[in-house]
Design an enzyme around this catalytic site. Structure first.
Site, PDB file in Angstrom:
ATOM      1  N   SER A  66      12.103  -7.963   9.025  1.00 62.50           N
ATOM      2  CA  SER A  66      12.530  -9.428   9.356  1.00 62.50           C
ATOM      3  C   SER A  66      12.211 -10.538  10.427  1.00 62.50           C
ATOM      4  O   SER A  66      11.359 -11.253  10.743  1.00 62.50           O
ATOM      5  CB  SER A  66      14.051  -9.334  10.445  1.00 62.50           C
ATOM      6  OG  SER A  66      14.559  -7.547   9.951  1.00 62.50           O
TER       7      SER A  66
HETATM    8  N1  SAH Z   1      13.696  -3.459  11.246  1.00 59.44           N
HETATM    9  C1  SAH Z   1      12.446  -3.786  10.457  1.00 59.44           C
HETATM   10  C2  SAH Z   1      13.611  -4.331   9.416  1.00 59.44           C
HETATM   11  C3  SAH Z   1      14.064  -3.324   8.277  1.00 59.44           C
HETATM   12  S1  SAH Z   1      13.454  -3.404   6.331  1.00 59.44           S
HETATM   13  C4  SAH Z   1      11.173  -4.141  11.268  1.00 59.44           C
HETATM   14  O1  SAH Z   1      11.379  -4.294  12.132  1.00 59.44           O
HETATM   15  O2  SAH Z   1      10.512  -4.172  10.359  1.00 59.44           O
HETATM   16  C5  SAH Z   1      15.001  -2.378   6.576  1.00 59.44           C
HETATM   17  C6  SAH Z   1      14.271  -0.608   6.543  1.00 59.44           C
HETATM   18  O3  SAH Z   1      15.389   0.036   5.942  1.00 59.44           O
HETATM   19  C7  SAH Z   1      13.660  -0.532   5.293  1.00 59.44           C
HETATM   20  O4  SAH Z   1      12.537  -0.006   5.546  1.00 59.44           O
HETATM   21  C8  SAH Z   1      14.606   0.453   4.295  1.00 59.44           C
HETATM   22  O5  SAH Z   1      13.447   1.649   3.897  1.00 59.44           O
HETATM   23  C9  SAH Z   1      14.902   0.963   5.680  1.00 59.44           C
HETATM   24  N2  SAH Z   1      16.436   1.495   5.387  1.00 59.44           N
HETATM   25  C10 SAH Z   1      17.496   1.268   3.820  1.00 59.44           C
HETATM   26  N3  SAH Z   1      18.327   2.083   3.483  1.00 59.44           N
HETATM   27  C11 SAH Z   1      18.194   3.265   4.342  1.00 59.44           C
HETATM   28  C12 SAH Z   1      19.158   4.310   5.262  1.00 59.44           C
HETATM   29  N4  SAH Z   1      19.797   4.392   4.467  1.00 59.44           N
HETATM   30  N5  SAH Z   1      18.666   5.178   6.436  1.00 59.44           N
HETATM   31  C13 SAH Z   1      17.157   4.420   6.865  1.00 59.44           C
HETATM   32  N6  SAH Z   1      16.288   3.600   6.428  1.00 59.44           N
HETATM   33  C14 SAH Z   1      16.955   3.169   5.643  1.00 59.44           C
END
Ligand code: SAH
Length: 217
Positions: A66
Site C-alpha cells: 500500500s
Molecule cells: N498489507 C499489505 C498490502 C496488502 S495487499 C502490505 O503492507 O504490504 C492485499 C493482500 O491481501 C494481498 O497480499 C492478498 O493476497 C491478500 N488477500 C486477499 N484476499 C485475502 C484473503 N481472503 N485472506 C487473506 N489474504 C488475502
C-alpha cells in the site's frame, strides 16, 4: 547491487515522513513507527528507488504494497495502544504488519498467498519483530482461536464487511476496512459500541480485492 538497507535511503525516509506530517498525519506514535521501519526492505529490488515515494508498488503474486500515506491514515484511524491485540487481513509484503507491531502488543496477520507470507516472515525476523503471529488462510474468516481482537485492519477490498470479522471484533473495538468494487472503495472505520455499530467514511482508496475461499497453490 544495492543493499536492501542502503543507508542513502534514510534521508528519503525522513523526507517522506515530513511530507506525511505536512499532509495532516500528526500522530507521533504512527510517524515514529513508520520512521523505524525501512520500506525498501518490503519492495522488490527493482523498485528500491521508489520505496519512499507516496505510491503503492507491485510485489510478488500480482499483489501490491500500500501507499505510505494510506498506511499512515489507516494506522492512525485504528488508534492502537501498546496493550492491544490487532488482527490484519492481507499480510502482503508485511509492511503494514511491521508498523502495527511497533504500536500494538500483538499482531495477528493472515495472508492467502503462502509464498508472500514466507517472505514477510523472514522480514519480521530480520527486523527483530517478535510480536507478529502469521497464518496462511482465508482472512475473511478471521482467526477464530485468537479472537476477540481489539482492532481489525483489512488491507484488501471487500464487497461488504465480512460478518465473521465483525463477530471477532471486541466490544469497544475498531475495524478499518475498504469496502466497494474491485476498482474503488470507501475506507470505513467501524466502531463496535454497546449501543451498536458506528460507521465513519474516511476516504476513497484502491486496494486489490479480498479473495474468499480456496487458497492459491
Ligand atoms: N498489507 C499489505 C498490502 C496488502 S495487499 C502490505 O503492507 O504490504 C492485499 C493482500 O491481501 C494481498 O497480499 C492478498 O493476497 C491478500 N488477500 C486477499 N484476499 C485475502 C484473503 N481472503 N485472506 C487473506 N489474504 C488475502
Amino acid at each position: 547491487m544495492k543493499s536492501a538497507l542502503n543507508a542513502d535511503n534514510l534521508p528519503n525516509r525522513i523526507r517522506l515522513l515530513m511530507k506525511l506530517r505536512t499532509s495532516g498525519v500528526t500522530d507521533t506514535r504512527v510517524l515514529s513507527a513508520m520512521e523505524s521501519i525501512p520500506r525498501e526492505m518490503f519492495v522488490p529490488e527493482a523498485f528500491h528507488d521508489k520505496a519512499y515515494e507516496d505510491t503503492a508498488l507491485p510485489i510478488d503474486s500480482g499483489q501490491t504494497i500500500s501507499q505510505p500515506s494510506v498506511v499512515a491514515w489507516m494506522s492512525w484511524a485504528l488508534q492502537v495502544s501498546d496493550r492491544m491485540r490487532v488482527l490484519e487481513i492481507g499480510t502482503g509484503s508485511g509492511y503494514q504488519a511491521s508498523i502495527l507491531s511497533r504500536l500494538a502488543r500483538m499482531v495477528y496477520t493472515v495472508e492467502r498467498h503462502k509464498d508472500l507470507l514466507r517472505v514477510a516472515e523472514e522480514r519480521f525476523k530480520m527486523l527483530g519483530l517478535n510480536n507478529i503471529m502469521t497464518h496462511a488462510g482465508d482472512g475473511s474468516k478471521g482467526w477464530k482461536t485468537a479472537a476477540p481482537f481489539d482492532r481489525i485492519i483489512v488491507t484488501a477490498a471487500a464487497h461488504s464487511v465480512p460478518a465473521t470479522l465483525l463477530e471477532q471484533l471486541a466490544e469497544g473495538g475498531i475495524m478499518v476496512i475498504p469496502v466497494g468494487s474491485d476498482t474503488e472503495q470507501i475506507l470505513l472505520r467501524i466502531e463496535k459500541t454497546p449501543q451498536g455499530i458506528v460507521q465513519q467514511h474516511l476516504m476513497m482508496v484502491r486496494f486489490v480485492p479480498l479473495v474468499e475461499g480456496k487458497l492459491p497453490k
